[in-house]
Design an enzyme around this catalytic site. Structure first.
Site, PDB file in Angstrom:
ATOM      1  N   ARG A   1      24.149 -36.849 -77.362  1.00  0.00           N
ATOM      2  CA  ARG A   1      23.989 -35.395 -77.335  1.00  0.00           C
ATOM      3  C   ARG A   1      23.536 -34.910 -78.711  1.00  0.00           C
ATOM      4  O   ARG A   1      24.151 -35.246 -79.727  1.00  0.00           O
ATOM      5  CB  ARG A   1      25.307 -34.722 -76.949  1.00  0.00           C
ATOM      6  CG  ARG A   1      25.244 -33.212 -76.810  1.00  0.00           C
ATOM      7  CD  ARG A   1      26.607 -32.668 -76.398  1.00  0.00           C
ATOM      8  NE  ARG A   1      27.026 -33.172 -75.106  1.00  0.00           N
ATOM      9  CZ  ARG A   1      28.298 -33.329 -74.735  1.00  0.00           C
ATOM     10  NH1 ARG A   1      29.276 -33.026 -75.561  1.00  0.00           N
ATOM     11  NH2 ARG A   1      28.592 -33.791 -73.538  1.00  0.00           N
TER      12      ARG A   1
ATOM     13  N   ARG B   1      32.222 -28.278 -81.899  1.00  0.00           N
ATOM     14  CA  ARG B   1      31.028 -28.865 -81.288  1.00  0.00           C
ATOM     15  C   ARG B   1      29.843 -27.914 -81.412  1.00  0.00           C
ATOM     16  O   ARG B   1      29.894 -26.944 -82.160  1.00  0.00           O
ATOM     17  CB  ARG B   1      31.329 -29.233 -79.833  1.00  0.00           C
ATOM     18  CG  ARG B   1      32.440 -30.269 -79.714  1.00  0.00           C
ATOM     19  CD  ARG B   1      32.591 -30.783 -78.309  1.00  0.00           C
ATOM     20  NE  ARG B   1      33.603 -31.836 -78.215  1.00  0.00           N
ATOM     21  CZ  ARG B   1      33.843 -32.536 -77.115  1.00  0.00           C
ATOM     22  NH1 ARG B   1      33.157 -32.297 -76.002  1.00  0.00           N
ATOM     23  NH2 ARG B   1      34.776 -33.470 -77.104  1.00  0.00           N
TER      24      ARG B   1
ATOM     25  N   LYS C   1      38.903 -30.975 -78.714  1.00  0.00           N
ATOM     26  CA  LYS C   1      37.609 -30.362 -78.981  1.00  0.00           C
ATOM     27  C   LYS C   1      37.751 -28.868 -79.231  1.00  0.00           C
ATOM     28  O   LYS C   1      38.723 -28.233 -78.813  1.00  0.00           O
ATOM     29  CB  LYS C   1      36.664 -30.619 -77.814  1.00  0.00           C
ATOM     30  CG  LYS C   1      37.165 -30.084 -76.467  1.00  0.00           C
ATOM     31  CD  LYS C   1      36.265 -30.576 -75.344  1.00  0.00           C
ATOM     32  CE  LYS C   1      36.836 -30.168 -73.991  1.00  0.00           C
ATOM     33  NZ  LYS C   1      36.038 -30.714 -72.867  1.00  0.00           N
TER      34      LYS C   1
ATOM     35  N   LYS D   1      35.217 -25.191 -79.368  1.00  0.00           N
ATOM     36  CA  LYS D   1      33.911 -24.647 -79.017  1.00  0.00           C
ATOM     37  C   LYS D   1      33.794 -23.194 -79.454  1.00  0.00           C
ATOM     38  O   LYS D   1      34.691 -22.391 -79.216  1.00  0.00           O
ATOM     39  CB  LYS D   1      33.685 -24.767 -77.499  1.00  0.00           C
ATOM     40  CG  LYS D   1      33.693 -26.212 -76.996  1.00  0.00           C
ATOM     41  CD  LYS D   1      33.525 -26.296 -75.490  1.00  0.00           C
ATOM     42  CE  LYS D   1      33.510 -27.748 -75.010  1.00  0.00           C
ATOM     43  NZ  LYS D   1      33.341 -27.841 -73.542  1.00  0.00           N
TER      44      LYS D   1
ATOM     45  N   CYS E   1      27.399 -29.924 -63.595  1.00  0.00           N
ATOM     46  CA  CYS E   1      27.520 -30.972 -64.604  1.00  0.00           C
ATOM     47  C   CYS E   1      26.760 -32.205 -64.114  1.00  0.00           C
ATOM     48  O   CYS E   1      26.262 -32.247 -62.993  1.00  0.00           O
ATOM     49  CB  CYS E   1      28.984 -31.301 -64.849  1.00  0.00           C
ATOM     50  SG  CYS E   1      29.794 -32.106 -63.438  1.00  0.00           S
TER      51      CYS E   1
ATOM     52  N   CYS F   1      28.931 -40.224 -65.485  1.00  0.00           N
ATOM     53  CA  CYS F   1      30.167 -39.728 -66.084  1.00  0.00           C
ATOM     54  C   CYS F   1      31.372 -40.497 -65.558  1.00  0.00           C
ATOM     55  O   CYS F   1      31.594 -40.564 -64.338  1.00  0.00           O
ATOM     56  CB  CYS F   1      30.350 -38.241 -65.810  1.00  0.00           C
ATOM     57  SG  CYS F   1      31.882 -37.588 -66.513  1.00  0.00           S
TER      58      CYS F   1
ATOM     59  N   CYS G   1      34.530 -33.011 -61.502  1.00  0.00           N
ATOM     60  CA  CYS G   1      35.947 -33.183 -61.827  1.00  0.00           C
ATOM     61  C   CYS G   1      36.468 -31.862 -62.369  1.00  0.00           C
ATOM     62  O   CYS G   1      35.692 -30.923 -62.600  1.00  0.00           O
ATOM     63  CB  CYS G   1      36.135 -34.321 -62.844  1.00  0.00           C
ATOM     64  SG  CYS G   1      35.850 -33.826 -64.562  1.00  0.00           S
TER      65      CYS G   1
ATOM     66  N   CYS H   1      32.942 -28.739 -67.202  1.00  0.00           N
ATOM     67  CA  CYS H   1      31.800 -28.688 -68.120  1.00  0.00           C
ATOM     68  C   CYS H   1      30.749 -27.652 -67.715  1.00  0.00           C
ATOM     69  O   CYS H   1      30.050 -27.124 -68.579  1.00  0.00           O
ATOM     70  CB  CYS H   1      31.154 -30.064 -68.231  1.00  0.00           C
ATOM     71  SG  CYS H   1      32.210 -31.277 -69.064  1.00  0.00           S
TER      72      CYS H   1
END
Length: 577
Positions: A73, A142, A210, A212, A431, A437, A476, A480
């Protein structure tokens, strides 16, 4: 005393500032993988180890190793890229990454299918484009999102600048990235070479999870501000940007069956000036660093820190570290989330073309050669591109006389701008999910287009084809594609089965609510068909689908993340059969 910290905390502590044994693992030709610990550390470098799940069974029968590869990414604050960089990234896709680019919900590019022998070459090619992947993943801040088009107004330009500056300020300072991927050579920012080997903001343990950050310019909430840990809302008074409302504590992920985990919309905490904004970001990050849960990663995001400590206590601690008080939040209004497809004109009179890219996948197929079209545009158009947080792309800074040329190139490659698509398809997002994934429980990118096609039959019968209805799908519950802020959200439970959520706000300010569990494609269509029919007949003036779903009693309104699992009376699967 027993150390109750999660395993990842020990991995970070022992990593020598994100080095681990990544270099040694890359040199090991006996396997296409790297060690489990190193696969956690490479996330900080912007890459995940994956395998092709479609061929797992076949390879197991043949006693072969999984078909390992890496997703990479790019760190691309606010999604802005030059035409030259677009061509360089396109070349990387053709050389190392399955001839495809993917635009992500993080407003950047992902490469899939990069095999281990090509990892360093790919990273070095990204570096040659004056880009990097550092901190695109991992327990750090991120890629920073910003209002999609920085050329529309001065406020949009300021949003882009803030996103870039915050991203740079919060980058990890380790030299590991350069050592591992670039053979110790320095990237663009040569000032870092002389800095001491330490992490002045993160420390050796980095963040608990994470983090954001986004920057929005009302009335468009095109970056889903309330889904993020930290958000800035541009406040424009009398035509002048005066500062930013600060929102904290949003996040999408949860775990099926665990009511202690839930998505949460951010709270507006206060107001700051542009001069204070980076300082505010740093202090919010450091409070999360010190207060966040390092024992249970499922409850380690900032949203749970604020749930557990309270917004007022969190604000007080941020202000203590700032050494000054935040101002009180100022009025603002969001009216929508998605992108406006088609041509728009900026303040400087130049034109910008937003192209609908289904699920962000840029590739060539017979009769529809999107990747080639965009490459050809990049070769002749110096104005650049912007990746949006809704997986679309904007061809920017087109002079009026250049519009016809851009449209002609697209037409030659079979590409429609997207303005004739249904309102639902224009507002759809998924996603990646299967096959790459490792967390996916069900299909998403490969399934959502056909589901939308089926739902369009219902929309046509109800006369709703042109109505803007936001639909999002993930394979899931990690969220995302931000499904819990969709008017129709679908989250994978098992192969072919999804939980169906209804009732989010069209402007992204309210979460949806579970309506039906474990429904397949036909069940989804059968459940939604009569709701569309009622909506067409009974909606009030200006009423959006999510609001109607609540008013008509299909679901209760979710008033906060900690009420996401409350007030449930989900439809049973049998009702869809």
């Amino acid at each position: 005393m027993t150390d109750k910290r999660s395993k990842n905390e020990h991995i970070k502590e022992d990593s020598r500032l994100l080095r681990g044994t990544i270099s040694e693992g890359l040199a090991d030709v006996s396997t296409g993988a790297i060690s489990e610990d190193d696969s956690q550390l490479t996330k900080f470098h912007g890459t995940y180890l994956q395998d092709h799940r479609d061929v797992r069974g076949e390879r197991t029968k043949k006693k072969l190793e999984k078909a390992y590869s890496f997703m990479i990414r790019v760190r691309l604050p606010a999604g802005v890229t030059t035409s030259k960089q677009w061509l360089q990234l396109d070349a990387i896709a053709g050389t190392y990454a399955n001839d495809q680019l993917r635009l992500t919900t993080r407003q950047t590019f992902q490469f899939h299918g990069v095999i281990k022998p090509n990892m360093r070459r790919t990273m070095q090619a990204i570096n040659a484009a004056l880009l990097d992947t550092l901190a695109a993943c991992g327990d750090v801040n991120r890629n920073v999102l910003a209002a999609s088009n920085p050329y529309l107004t001065k406020a949009h330009t300021a949003a882009h600048e803030l996103a870039v500056n915050v991203s740079e300020h919060l980058l990890p300072r380790t030299g590991a990235y350069h050592e591992i991927w670039l053979d110790g050579e320095q990237v663009v920012d040569k000032t870092r070479a002389a800095e001491p080997e330490e992490e002045p903001i993160y420390g050796q343990h980095y963040l608990p999870r994470k983090f954001k950050i986004v920057v929005a310019v009302p009335p468009s909430n095109d970056i889903d501000l309330f889904a993020h840990d930290l958000g800035y809302i541009a406040i424009v008074e009398d035509g002048k940007l005066v500062g930013w409302n600060v929102a904290v504590g949003g996040g999408m992920g949860m775990t099926h069956g665990d009511t202690e985990t839930f998505p949460r919309t951010a709270d507006v905490m206060g107001f700051c000036t542009t001069e204070q904004a980076i300082d505010v970001a740093e202090k919010v990050v450091t409070v999360q660093r010190d207060w966040g849960n390092r024992e249970n990663r499922k409850r380690a995001r900032l949203k749970y820190t604020i749930e557990d400590h309270g917004l007022e206590n969190f604000r007080a601690e941020v202000e203590k570290r700032l050494g000054y008080k935040l101002g009180e939040a100022r009025p603002y209004e969001f009216t929508s989330t998605g992108d406006v497809i088609g041509w728009t004109q900026g303040a400087d009179k130049k034109w910008h073309l937003t192209l609908y890219i289904e699920n962000g996948r840029i590739k060539d197929v017979p009769g529809w050669t999107l990747r080639s079209a965009l490459r050809e545009i990049a070769e002749v158009h110096p104005g650049g591109f912007v990746v949006t947080a809704n997986q679309n792309v904007i061809v920017t800074n087109v002079p009026a006389k250049g519009k016809a040329k851009i449209e002609a190139i697209l037409k030659q490659h079979g590409i429609d701008i997207g303005t004739d698509l249904s309102g639902m398809r224009r507002n759809s997002m998924s996603c990646v999910a299967l096959p790459t994934c490792g967390l996916a429980l069900a299909e998403s990118e490969r399934f959502l287009p056909e589901l939308v096609t089926a739902l369009e039959d219902s929309l046509d019968r109800a006369g709703l084809r042109d109505d803007e209805i936001v639909i999002r799908m993930t394979g899931c519950p990690n969220g995302c594609a931000r499904p819990y802020l969709a008017e129709i959200g679908l989250v994978g439970r098992n192969p072919g089965l999804y939980n169906l959520y209804l009732g989010a706000a069209f402007n992204g300010e309210r979460l949806n609510k579970l309506y039906a569990e474990d429904v397949d494609k036909s069940g989804i269509v059968r459940l939604l068909d009569p709701i569309f029919a009622r909506y067409a007949k009974e909606r009030e003036q200006g009423e959006h689908f999510g609001d109607f779903a609540i008013r008509a009693g299909y679901v209760q309104a979710t008033t906060g993340g900690n009420r996401f699992h409350a007030d449930l009376a989900p439809v049973k699967v049998a009702a869809a059969e």
